[in-house]
Design a protein around this motif. Structure first.
Motif, PDB file in Angstrom:
ATOM      1  N   ARG A 455       0.941  -1.079  -0.044  1.00  0.00           N
ATOM      2  CA  ARG A 455       0.080   0.090  -0.112  1.00  0.00           C
ATOM      3  C   ARG A 455       0.791   1.154  -0.036  1.00  0.00           C
ATOM      4  N   ALA A 456       2.002   1.245   0.576  1.00  0.00           N
ATOM      5  CA  ALA A 456       3.001   2.294   0.851  1.00  0.00           C
ATOM      6  C   ALA A 456       3.597   2.634  -0.571  1.00  0.00           C
ATOM      7  N   GLN A 457       3.639   1.493  -1.528  1.00  0.00           N
ATOM      8  CA  GLN A 457       4.196   1.581  -2.782  1.00  0.00           C
ATOM      9  C   GLN A 457       3.412   1.960  -3.826  1.00  0.00           C
ATOM     10  N   GLY A 458       2.251   2.465  -3.434  1.00  0.00           N
ATOM     11  CA  GLY A 458       1.229   2.953  -4.441  1.00  0.00           C
ATOM     12  C   GLY A 458       0.134   2.117  -4.522  1.00  0.00           C
ATOM     13  N   PHE A 459      -0.041   1.040  -4.013  1.00  0.00           N
ATOM     14  CA  PHE A 459      -1.344   0.108  -4.464  1.00  0.00           C
ATOM     15  C   PHE A 459      -2.153   0.445  -3.064  1.00  0.00           C
ATOM     16  N   SER A 460      -2.738   1.600  -2.994  1.00  0.00           N
ATOM     17  CA  SER A 460      -3.193   2.048  -1.640  1.00  0.00           C
ATOM     18  C   SER A 460      -4.449   1.357  -1.346  1.00  0.00           C
ATOM     19  N   GLU A 461      -5.146   0.874  -2.440  1.00  0.00           N
ATOM     20  CA  GLU A 461      -6.540   0.116  -2.248  1.00  0.00           C
ATOM     21  C   GLU A 461      -6.262  -1.417  -2.095  1.00  0.00           C
ATOM     22  N   LEU A 462      -5.339  -1.713  -2.272  1.00  0.00           N
ATOM     23  CA  LEU A 462      -5.057  -3.067  -2.261  1.00  0.00           C
ATOM     24  C   LEU A 462      -5.335  -3.957  -0.868  1.00  0.00           C
ATOM     25  N   ARG A 463      -6.032  -4.927  -0.960  1.00  0.00           N
ATOM     26  CA  ARG A 463      -6.367  -5.664   0.153  1.00  0.00           C
ATOM     27  C   ARG A 463      -5.648  -7.065   0.166  1.00  0.00           C
ATOM     28  N   ILE A 464      -5.734  -7.637   1.389  1.00  0.00           N
ATOM     29  CA  ILE A 464      -4.788  -9.138   1.419  1.00  0.00           C
ATOM     30  C   ILE A 464      -5.675  -9.968   2.115  1.00  0.00           C
ATOM     31  N   ALA A 465      -5.906 -11.266   1.643  1.00  0.00           N
ATOM     32  CA  ALA A 465      -6.592 -12.249   2.128  1.00  0.00           C
ATOM     33  C   ALA A 465      -5.589 -13.270   2.994  1.00  0.00           C
ATOM     34  N   VAL A 466      -5.826 -13.733   4.117  1.00  0.00           N
ATOM     35  CA  VAL A 466      -5.288 -14.796   4.944  1.00  0.00           C
ATOM     36  C   VAL A 466      -6.069 -15.963   5.319  1.00  0.00           C
ATOM     37  N   ASN A 467      -5.407 -17.358   4.788  1.00  0.00           N
ATOM     38  CA  ASN A 467      -6.067 -18.347   5.352  1.00  0.00           C
ATOM     39  C   ASN A 467      -6.120 -18.688   6.752  1.00  0.00           C
ATOM     40  N   LEU A 468      -7.162 -19.172   7.278  1.00  0.00           N
ATOM     41  CA  LEU A 468      -7.143 -19.608   8.768  1.00  0.00           C
ATOM     42  C   LEU A 468      -7.554 -21.123   8.970  1.00  0.00           C
ATOM     43  N   SER A 469      -7.094 -21.560   9.735  1.00  0.00           N
ATOM     44  CA  SER A 469      -7.300 -22.906   9.907  1.00  0.00           C
ATOM     45  C   SER A 469      -8.158 -22.875  11.049  1.00  0.00           C
ATOM     46  N   TYR A 470      -9.192 -23.924  11.090  1.00  0.00           N
ATOM     47  CA  TYR A 470     -10.166 -24.022  12.517  1.00  0.00           C
ATOM     48  C   TYR A 470      -9.374 -24.127  13.530  1.00  0.00           C
ATOM     49  N   VAL A 471      -8.138 -24.787  13.471  1.00  0.00           N
ATOM     50  CA  VAL A 471      -7.400 -25.147  14.878  1.00  0.00           C
ATOM     51  C   VAL A 471      -7.046 -23.862  15.526  1.00  0.00           C
ATOM     52  N   GLN A 472      -6.661 -22.740  14.738  1.00  0.00           N
ATOM     53  CA  GLN A 472      -6.380 -21.592  15.184  1.00  0.00           C
ATOM     54  C   GLN A 472      -7.450 -20.930  16.090  1.00  0.00           C
ATOM     55  N   PHE A 473      -8.662 -21.321  16.035  1.00  0.00           N
ATOM     56  CA  PHE A 473      -9.805 -20.873  16.710  1.00  0.00           C
ATOM     57  C   PHE A 473      -9.956 -21.599  18.071  1.00  0.00           C
ATOM     58  N   LYS A 474      -9.364 -22.777  18.334  1.00  0.00           N
ATOM     59  CA  LYS A 474      -9.227 -23.576  19.634  1.00  0.00           C
ATOM     60  C   LYS A 474      -8.819 -22.551  20.633  1.00  0.00           C
ATOM     61  N   ASN A 475      -7.523 -22.112  20.130  1.00  0.00           N
ATOM     62  CA  ASN A 475      -6.837 -21.444  21.371  1.00  0.00           C
ATOM     63  C   ASN A 475      -7.534 -20.134  21.214  1.00  0.00           C
ATOM     64  N   THR A 476      -7.474 -19.344  22.414  1.00  0.00           N
ATOM     65  CA  THR A 476      -7.925 -17.972  22.511  1.00  0.00           C
ATOM     66  C   THR A 476      -6.700 -17.142  22.271  1.00  0.00           C
ATOM     67  N   GLY A 477      -7.157 -15.946  21.959  1.00  0.00           N
ATOM     68  CA  GLY A 477      -6.210 -15.234  21.616  1.00  0.00           C
ATOM     69  C   GLY A 477      -5.767 -14.783  20.053  1.00  0.00           C
ATOM     70  N   LEU A 478      -6.622 -15.377  19.410  1.00  0.00           N
ATOM     71  CA  LEU A 478      -6.573 -15.166  18.002  1.00  0.00           C
ATOM     72  C   LEU A 478      -6.878 -13.415  17.608  1.00  0.00           C
ATOM     73  N   GLU A 479      -7.928 -13.163  18.334  1.00  0.00           N
ATOM     74  CA  GLU A 479      -8.262 -11.633  18.112  1.00  0.00           C
ATOM     75  C   GLU A 479      -7.063 -10.929  18.289  1.00  0.00           C
TER      76      GLU A 479
END
Ligand code: C2E
Ligand code: CA
Ligand code: CA
Length: 637
Positions: A455-479
């Protein structure tokens, strides 16, 4: 009841019983002898009378001790006083030929049965010594026994001695018989309890099926039998696929009912020589003598799975589960029980991996796979520690404007030889081992940093998607992880999209829902990944609070090939539009597919048609040249 306790209890009871008998007999014998002596005293005269009187007094003292439960003291007084009295009577009267000596055998019998070893031997020695002394004194002329002229009183003496001795011996022998009988009964009880304990130790109390311990014995017996019959022995390992939710949602007693009903069904399927064992929780083991006819074993496995999948009626509710079966055969796959169980278990896991509710035979490749997995896991651990991963980025294209709207971050594990291990290979392993939490946190941080850089290099509207596994929800603290990653990268939450799969929503829904809400509050958005392959349940969609549906690439790949997929993709797009969701088609590889999707009204696309996932350094020129092409096209229009 524990065996030791049982034995101790029986012994204590038994000893109490004996002591009780002993006291009773002592009192009876003392009373009876006293009665006889009083009778004898009535007809006796002179010294004899005095001696009998002394005997009577001693008997009263012995009786007193018996009443105070002092059995041994009482026995000592009774027997010694009688022995002394009889000796004195013989000494003053007929010597070795006196009638009084008739009483000695009786005394010795009492001593042996009622007294102690000491009492018996001391009395025996005394009697012998007395007889020897009287004999020696008589022979040396120092004692002159006087045999009185026979009178009726002698008959009375004999009668008293014989009756007292006979009656006492009779009572004691009867007691012994009774004791023997009760001992026999006690023995019987102990034997019965032992059998019961053995049965409990070898059977599962819930289903009454043999347990693992008996299972091993049965296995060894059957294996021996099979060897003699030139047969083989198959071990089938059955594990229920979704038993935990039954326990969790309906309670453990419902789970117990299900297992009991299932055990009955399984037994009904089997022939007499085939055995079923409850191996553990929801695991059952079958021992099947076979001619190694795989078809026959497959049929049996299918039959067992069918029994498992028939609904169970529990507490007015129909409950359905499924089961996976692994099969190993002795002696080909090994002969030891534990080895066969492990191999059948491995095959069962393979059945689970291949979609559950099915069966698999063990083969050596499974073992090798297991070793490979183990080695991979070790390397994965080291790689996480050494930060040996990279993120690649694959653009997502807005199908109307043609512009790159966002990029999906995809993990890469580069190897020293320049090759890459695919995430499809190591993500499941990382999930299984729990390593995904640490790895996933790194991905979130790195993806946010990369997005901020882009975004700093000029692609100011660009969004990013991250894959999350269900296991990451098992532990608190993801937020907290997401919040911290956004903050430290200085990325607005709206620039981050989290890709989740529907599998997330089976399980502890409340807990997961709570985290989804918290993440949503931060301002990040959710996309449902691989849509169409999971449960595709509309009520789930609402819970996700998602903004985007990603149509799985399996439908897209065959869009121009199979006529079946087009109505399905169309339906997904329409449904998503109805729910106000954006659609992304994954895996677009050619222009024809792209055109079909545009015609169907799909919002965004992603795939090799534009680009595979690339490193950040490659991504920047890629976006630039893509934008240039789009601009040129727009200018041309
Ligand atoms: P996914 O989320 O469905 O990612 C898309 C996969 O499809 C990627 O494979 C991508 O390279 C591949 N792909 C993209 N376009 C095409 C195409 O036109 N044709 C074909 N045949 N394939 C295409 P990749 O990178 O191997 O990732 C595989 C899976 O690994 C991902 O599937 C995702 O579920 C998982 N994964 C990757 N990175 C992560 C991560 O950071 N965290 C988690 N939890 N999972 C990840
Ligand atoms: Ca994805
Ligand atoms: Ca996907």
């Amino acid at each position: 009841m524990p065996e030791q306790y049982l034995a101790a209890n029986t012994t204590a009871d038994f000893q109490q019983q004996i002591s009780h008998f002993r006291i009773r007999r002592l009192l009876q014998i003392t009373g009876f002898t006293l009665f006889g002596l009083i009778l004898a005293m009535a007809v006796a005269g002179g010294t004899t009378k005095l001696l009998i009187l002394a005997g009577c007094i001693a008997l009263l003292v012995a009786g007193g001790f018996a009443l105070k439960q002092q059995a041994l003291i009482s026995a000592y007084i009774l027997l010694w006083s009688m022995a002394l009295m009889l000796s004195a009577l013989a000494y003053v009267s007929g010597g070795l030929r006196d009638l009084a000596l008739l009483g000695f055998p009786g005394l010795l019998v009492y001593a042996a049965i009622l007294g102690s070893v000491g009492l018996f031997y001391s009395l025996l020695c005394f009697v012998m010594a007395f007889c020897s002394l009287v004999t020696a004194l008589t022979l040396s002329g120092r004692l002159h026994p006087v045999l009185p002229a026979l009178g009726w009183q002698h008959l009375l003496f004999v009668a008293v001695i014989l009756a007292a001795t006979g009656f006492s011996v009779y009572l004691m022998v009867r007691d012994m018989r009774r004791l023997m009988l009760s001992l026999q009964q006690e023995n019987e009880k102990v034997r019965h309890s032992r059998k019961e304990i053995e049965r409990l130790a070898h059977h599962d109390p819930l289903t009454t099926l043999p347990n693992r311990i008996l299972g091993e014995q049965l296995y060894n017996q059957l294996l021996q039998h099979c060897r003699e019959q030139q047969q083989q022995l198959a071990v089938l390992f059955l594990d229920l696929d979704n038993f935990k939710p039954v326990n969790d949602s309906l309670g453990h007693s419902a789970g117990d009912i299900l297992l009991r009903q299932l055990a009955q069904r399984l037994q009904q399927v089997l022939h007499a020589e085939q055995k079923v064992i409850r191996f553990g929780g929801d695991e059952f083991l079958f021992l099947i003598p076979t001619d190694a006819d795989k078809q026959q074993l497959s049929q049996l496995a299918t039959q067992l799975i069918t029994e498992v999948t028939k609904p169970f009626s529990i507490m007015q509710t129909d409950v359905s589960v499924s089961g996976s079966v692994g099969i190993a055969i002795a002696p080909g796959d090994g002969s030891e029980f534990n080895v066969l169980c492990r191999k059948a278990d491995l095959a069962m896991y393979k059945a689970k991996e291949d979609g559950r509710n099915t069966f698999r035979f063990y083969d050596d490749k499974l073992d090798q796979d297991n070793v490979d997995k183990f080695n991979l896991l070790q390397r994965l651990r080291l790689a996480i520690k050494a930060h040996g991963f990279e993120l690649y980025y694959q653009p997502k294209i807005d199908l109307r404007s043609g512009r790159i709207s966002s990029v999906e971050a995809l993990l890469r594990w580069p190897q020293s030889d320049g090759s890459m291990i695919s995430p499809a290979e190591f993500i499941p392993l990382a999930e299984h081992s729990g390593l995904i939490s640490e790895l996933g946190s790194w991905v979130i941080h790195e993806a946010c940093r990369a997005a901020a850089r882009l975004r700093a290099q000029g692609f100011s509207e660009l969004r990013i998607a991250v894959n999350l596994s269900y296991v990451q929800f098992k532990n608190t603290g993801l937020e907290q992880v997401v919040q911290q990653a956004l903050r430290s990268a200085g990325l607005p939450a709206a620039a981050l999209e989290l890709e989740l799969t529907e599998s997330l929503l089976i399980g502890d829904t409340d807990f997961i829902q709570h985290q989804l809400n918290a993440l949503s509050q931060l301002g990040v958005t959710f996309a449902i990944d691989d849509f169409g392959t999971g449960y595709s349940n509309l009520s789930y969609l609402r819970s996700f609070n998602a903004t985007t549906l990603k149509i799985d690439r399996s439908f897209i790949a065959s869009l121009c090939v199979s006529e079946r997929d087009e109505p399905l993709v169309q339906a997904i797009i329409n449904m998503a539009a109805g729910l106000g969701l954006k659609t992304v088609a994954e895996g677009i590889e050619d222009a024809a597919t792209l055109q079909r999707l545009q015609a169907l009204g799909c919002d965004e696309g992603q795939g090799f048609y534009w680009s595979a996932a690339v490193a950040e350094t490659v991504l920047i020129p890629l976006i630039n040249s893509h934008n240039e092409t789009i601009n040129k096209q727009n200018d041309a229009i």
